[in-house]
Design an enzyme around this catalytic site. Structure first.
Site, PDB file in Angstrom:
ATOM      1  N   HIS A   1      -7.664   2.742  18.299  1.00 49.46           N
ATOM      2  CA  HIS A   1      -8.577   2.749  19.447  1.00 49.46           C
ATOM      3  C   HIS A   1      -9.968   3.315  19.145  1.00 49.46           C
ATOM      4  O   HIS A   1     -10.130   4.270  18.397  1.00 49.46           O
ATOM      5  CB  HIS A   1      -7.958   3.534  20.601  1.00 49.46           C
ATOM      6  CG  HIS A   1      -7.696   4.973  20.253  1.00 49.46           C
ATOM      7  ND1 HIS A   1      -8.594   5.971  20.491  1.00 49.46           N
ATOM      8  CD2 HIS A   1      -6.631   5.562  19.659  1.00 49.46           C
ATOM      9  CE1 HIS A   1      -8.107   7.115  20.081  1.00 49.46           C
ATOM     10  NE2 HIS A   1      -6.905   6.897  19.553  1.00 49.46           N
TER      11      HIS A   1
ATOM     12  N   ALA B   1      -7.542   2.771  -3.060  1.00 52.04           N
ATOM     13  CA  ALA B   1      -6.235   2.383  -2.534  1.00 52.04           C
ATOM     14  C   ALA B   1      -5.338   3.610  -2.418  1.00 52.04           C
ATOM     15  O   ALA B   1      -5.295   4.452  -3.318  1.00 52.04           O
ATOM     16  CB  ALA B   1      -5.604   1.353  -3.460  1.00 52.04           C
TER      17      ALA B   1
END
Ligand code: JB3
Length: 214
Positions: free
Chosen positions: A138, A186
């Site tokens: 969000h 990563a």
């Protein structure tokens, strides 16, 4: 009625986009590439170099940017700007299995690939990629031409600057900010803000390099 599309590039990222566009039943005219010897990709023909695009009326086609990799991040942005300046528009590509809140705002050319999630009140800038299975929670503010690589997790209220790269499986904890053009390695876990033009890696993520190539 959606306009037919031309893909820029015929590499790995273009392959994934073509597959998504086929599932979306979008008409694909072909792809362009600097390598004149390339074979069709999933049956989509090579049209030639990028100049071939200029044979098409910008009002009658849309483009899809197939430049994906970290090496070609600048090229991705340059091609976007070049063809926008000539009046072409870049299609949004949202894989049918992606979950995108109707309360998220996506600029032109955003690409949301298989199984990715974008939650409400996120803003994604032009040309940004949310790659396979990545999640953007969000109220995140993501700039233009950002690559959020497969499986990475961007939690709530995170800010990511233009041209940043979030590596596969990285986690950005809530409310951190990633500076423009920076790279998150990563698997890194980012727990504090990252400045512009650096590479961070590890758990917790630390700066390992100052970048000079934009
Ligand atoms: O991480 C994932 C899941 N995907 C990666 C993706 C995001 O980035 C993927 O594994 C690759 O690392 C990378 O894919 P990308 O960008 O498709 O790279 P590559 O497979 O090397 O293909 C690039 C293509 O662009 C090649 O066929 C080049 O010949 C072509 N190319 C280079 N310069 C160009 C240009 N094509 C056009 N149209 N215009 C150019 O200026």
């Amino acid at each position: 009625m959606s306009l037919p599309v031309i893909i820029l590039g015929g590499g790995g990222h273009a392959l994934v986009l073509i597959d998504a566009l086929m599932q979306l039943k979008r008409e694909i005219i072909g792809y362009t590439d600097t390598d004149s010897g390339k074979a069709p990709v999933l049956g989509v023909p090579l049209l030639g170099s990028d100049e071939k695009i200029l044979e098409h009326d910008p009002a009658q086609v849309m483009l899809v940017n197939g430049m994906g990799s970290i090496e070609s991040r600048a090229l991705r942005r340059e091609l976007h700007d070049l063809f926008r300046a000539r009046g072409y528009r870049f299609a949004r590509v949202i894989h049918p299995s992606a979950v995108v809140s109707p309360h998220a705002r996506l600029e032109d050319g955003v690409q949301i690939l298989a199984g990715a999630v974008v939650q409400p009140e996120c803003r994604l800038g032009a040309g940004t990629i949310v790659n396979t299975g990545a999640r953007v929670d969000h109220e995140c503010l993501v700039g233009a031409h950002v690559h959020i690589a497969p499986g990475s997790i961007v939690t709530g209220n995170v800010r990511i600057g233009d041209g940043a790269h979030i590596g596969a499986g990285a986690v950005l904890v809530k409310e951190v900010a990633i500076g423009a053009r920076s790279v998150v390695g990563a698997g890194a876990v980012v727990v504090e803000d990252v400045p512009e033009d650096v590479t961070v890696a590890g758990v917790p993520a630390r700066v390992i390099r100052h970048r000079t190539v934009k």
